[in-house]
Design an enzyme around this catalytic site. Structure first.
Site, PDB file in Angstrom:
ATOM      1  N   SER A   1     -12.834 -28.219  -8.772  1.00  0.00           N
ATOM      2  CA  SER A   1     -11.681 -27.523  -8.298  1.00  0.00           C
ATOM      3  C   SER A   1     -10.543 -28.037  -9.072  1.00  0.00           C
ATOM      4  CB  SER A   1     -11.775 -27.509  -6.834  1.00  0.00           C
ATOM      5  OG  SER A   1     -10.902 -26.714  -6.424  1.00  0.00           O
TER       6      SER A   1
ATOM      7  N   TYR B   1      -4.695 -18.660 -10.299  1.00  0.00           N
ATOM      8  CA  TYR B   1      -5.198 -20.278 -10.450  1.00  0.00           C
ATOM      9  C   TYR B   1      -5.448 -20.796  -9.091  1.00  0.00           C
ATOM     10  CZ  TYR B   1      -6.789 -24.437 -12.741  1.00  0.00           C
ATOM     11  OH  TYR B   1      -7.230 -25.740 -13.007  1.00  0.00           O
TER      12      TYR B   1
END
Ligand code: NDP
Length: 251
Positions: free
Chosen positions: A142, A156
């Protein structure tokens, strides 16, 4: 316990950057490594590097957004190695997105790679691990962008937060199979993905002042973490967010 001999790890997006950092750490600890990325040429360069470290390395040209491509990559990996013990779902992309005047295609394309491209490898490898019945480790790359808002890239940030939700849900869901699922949250790491930021002098200066360890991360900073997560040393770690950011989040 850090000996990963007879263990096989898949690294999506493993032909460069953070993924190749994971792959190198795993290879040095004795694991066999399968790289799943799109470019056959770059995959071969990564395989040659891993082989030079003494590992049995293999690559499948795989687009993680395509279910058929992912299933074929798993089939060829199993043909080569027989089993998969760890998955690093790491392939990802970034980019800029204006708000409020954005192009929805940019949002969808990025979510396809970062979220669908995490879900599909996790699905195929988890199925295999459940069938084998010997547990396993899934780690998702992540970002600290999941919790620190990135004004130039809302898509994003949102995609990286979606990955954390997925990690937590799968950690709970797969615990009965002894499959551990964790999120790795890098800070600013010098890779091709961040080349625009690395060549921006104002950004460079700002980041160095903002990171207590006063430097960018490197792919090498991720080698040991990959070994830890693939090994029995992390047997009680699941659903966690492991932040590797030189102290950025603490400042
Ligand atoms: P790089 O751009 O260096 O590498 C990206 C990798 O993903 C490449 O191997 C690329 O290979 C692969 N990839 C991209 N799209 C696909 C696709 N559709 N199917 C299969 N593989 C794909 O990026 P980083 O190493 O920097 O990033 C890796 C992960 O870390 C990403 O998830 C990123 O979001 C995350 N991250 C990075 C940070 C940083 O500062 N660098 C910070 C926080 C998180 P190919 O093009 O051959 O397919």
């Amino acid at each position: 316990m850090f000996d990963l001999t007879n263990q096989t790890a898949v690294v999506t997006g493993g032909n460069r950057g953070i993924g190749l950092g994971y792959a190198r750490g795993l290879a040095k600890s004795g694991a066999s490594v399968a790289i799943w990325s799109r470019s056959p040429e770059r995959n071969q360069v990564a395989v040659d590097q891993l082989t030079a470290l003494g590992a049995d390395a293999f690559a499948a040209a795989c687009d993680v957004t395509d279910p058929n491509s992912v299933n074929e990559a798993l089939a060829s990996t199993l043909e080569h190695f027989g089993a998969v013990h760890a998955l690093f779902a790491n392939a990802g992309t970034s980019g800029r997105m204006a708000f409020p005047d954005f192009d929805l295609e940019d949002w969808n394309d990025l979510f396809d790679v970062n979220v669908v491209g995490t879900l599909l490898p996790a699905q195929s490898v988890a199925r295999h691990m459940i069938e084998r019945g010997e547990g396993g480790s899934i780690a998702v790359t992540s970002s600290i962008g999941a919790s620190h808002g990135l004004p130039v890239a809302p898509h994003y940030s949102a995609s990286k937060a979606a990955q954390i939700g997925l990690v937590k849900a799968l950690a709970v869901k797969l615990a009965k199979h002894n499959i551990r699922v964790n999120a790795i949250c890098p800070g600013f790491v010098a890779t091709e993905l961040t080349e625009p930021e690395q060549t921006n002098e104002a950004f460079q200066t700002a980041i160095k002042q903002r990171v207590p360890l006063r430097r960018w991360g490197t792919p090498e900073d991720f080698e040991g973490l990959a070994v830890y997560l693939a090994s029995g040393h992390s047997a009680f770690v699941t659903g966690a967010e492991l932040v590797i950011d030189g102290g950025y989040s603490a400042f």
